[in-house]
Design an enzyme around this catalytic site. Structure first.
Site: not given
Length: 452
Positions: A18, A363, A426
């Site tokens: 069930r 941080n 970069r």
């Protein structure tokens, strides 16, 4: 007096058709733990206490779950489903060892308590051969009625067989029983199958006990405690009952739940003192929250350790393996996984920290991502103490950011950065030695200028 030994037989062989699920019924979770695990944690444990779990054929997952909770669990297989008494006798090998008390429990009753099992055993010390757990049903329709005379149980009458007068009885059979272990096997073996289904019913034990001139009694408990789970709707009802219990226990222990009805807890959640949980927080299994921590709204936490005076969220997700040191801060839309953040670390906005170790007082700016997966393997990011990671930075693991290093905003870091260095990558990467020191000097000057 020597303590009485006990054997608890937990019946967990049901298919749970069930439930409409491929997962065995007793493995469905309530408050972050399987139905079966709740029952096994409540079962009598310690010296002189033994456990047997009866499972169905091809239910290795159920056996594995039982042994995960209790290494001492003995597993027995009920290969044919011929009734509850037949299921108990599947564990005959354990029963014949002769524990003083034999308890019969069900793997789909997650709200039962260890105190109730102990109350059920108590009459056996006084000479009763059988103790049956009963409850007062708000609507007894469909339940077996417990017929009691002069404080003794004389019969369990099924709804179909009950007289009009017996159907008025609200004391109902919960199914859970405790036998005098010295007499249990003879009682169980005397149960026949002369009924319409040809099955061996445990409820017939009451009649057998009386035929033998022995005593059967009833121990009452609440209806909630003996809820059996057969459908997803009943699973949700049990969840609601257990969540109410967990919230109440947390608040009684000193946790502040601002809107208790909106907070989801796991059964094993551990809280320190003066913890505050804001509305709509979900806490899954394996979570420990230290003193003075605040969990802000809409945060989701699983298998994580949160230190003292930590702030989490709102809208934070702490995944398994997260450890937050004292005083650290996890802010809006931050996700962590397998990450150790030491004392005082700040990750306040829109970041992912996975497979990482972040040193004290570092941080991580908004949009910081530890790129831990290369499409094949996971790799680790190490960030030293006091490092500053600028906004919108990607740290491509495996990579090490040195103590006190400064990573400029928008960087993609693919090479290790030395201690006290400034890195702006970069194309190509630029590393400026001593850049972090200059950054701190500039920050102090700006602060001084603002003060003047």
């Amino acid at each position: 007096m020597t303590a009485r030994s006990s054997l608890t037989v937990v019946l967990a062989a049901g298919e749970g058709m069930r439930m409409r699920s491929s997962l065995p019924k007793v493995l469905h979770p309530v408050a972050g733990q399987s139905l079966l695990s709740h029952v096994l944690y409540a079962a009598t444990d310690g010296t002189g206490s033994f456990l047997a779990v009866v499972v169905g054929p091809d239910h290795q997952a159920v056996a594995d779950e039982a042994r995960r909770i209790r290494l001492d669990a003995r597993i027995f297989v009920q290969r044919e489903r011929l009734g509850t008494a037949h299921a108990v006798l599947a564990a005959r090998e354990a029963i014949v060892d002769g524990a003083d008390d034999l308890l019969i429990a069900f793997g789909d009753t997650p709200l039962i308590s260890s105190e109730t099992f102990e109350r059920l055993r108590a009459p056996l010390k006084e000479g009763a051969a059988l103790a049956v757990l009963g409850f007062r049903a708000a609507d007894p329709t469909g339940y077996g009625r417990l017929v009691v005379e002069n404080g003794k149980l004389i019969a369990i009458r099924e709804q179909a067989d009950a007289s009009a007068e017996e159907r008025k009885i609200t004391l109902c059979n919960a199914g859970v029983m405790a036998f005098d272990g010295r007499k249990a096997l003879s009682i169980l073996e005397a149960i026949g199958n002369t009924n319409s289904k040809g099955e061996y019913y445990l409820t017939d034990a009451v009649a057998i006990v009386r035929e033998k001139g022995l005593e059967a009694v009833v121990i009452e408990t609440s209806e909630d405690e003996v809820r059996g789970i057969n459908t997803k709707a009943q699973l949700a009802e049990a969840e609601a009952v257990l969540q109410a219990r967990l919230r109440k226990a947390a608040m009684e222990a000193g946790v502040t739940l601002i809107a208790p009805e909106t907070v989801y807890l796991a059964a094993d959640t551990k809280f320190g003192r003066d913890v505050t949980i804001e509305p709509f927080v979900v806490i899954g299994p394996g979570v420990t929250i230290g003193d003075g921590a605040v969990i802000h709204s809409f945060s989701h936490i699983v298998e994580a350790t949160i230190g003292k005076k930590v702030s989490v969220g709102p809208y934070a997700r702490l995944r398994p393996g997260t450890s937050l040191g004292d005083g650290s801060r996890i802010g809006n839309f931050v996700e962590t996984k397998a990450a150790i953040l030491e004392e005082g670390v700040k990750v306040n906005h829109l970041s992912y920290v996975g497979d990482a170790h972040v040193g004290a007082n570092s941080n991580l700016g908004a949009g910081t991502i530890t790129c831990n997966y290369d499409g094949f393997l996971k790799h680790k990011t190490l960030i030293g103490k006091g490092a500053f990671i600028g906004t919108n930075s990607s740290l491509v693991a495996p990579v090490k950011i040195g103590a006190g290093a400064y990573i400029g905003s928008g960087s993609v870091i693919t090479k290790d950065v030395p201690d006290e260095a400034m890195a702006i990558e970069r194309s190509p990467q630029t590393v400026r030695e001593g850049g972090a020191t200059r950054y701190r000097e500039m920050k102090l000057k700006a602060k001084a200028a603002k003060g003047s």
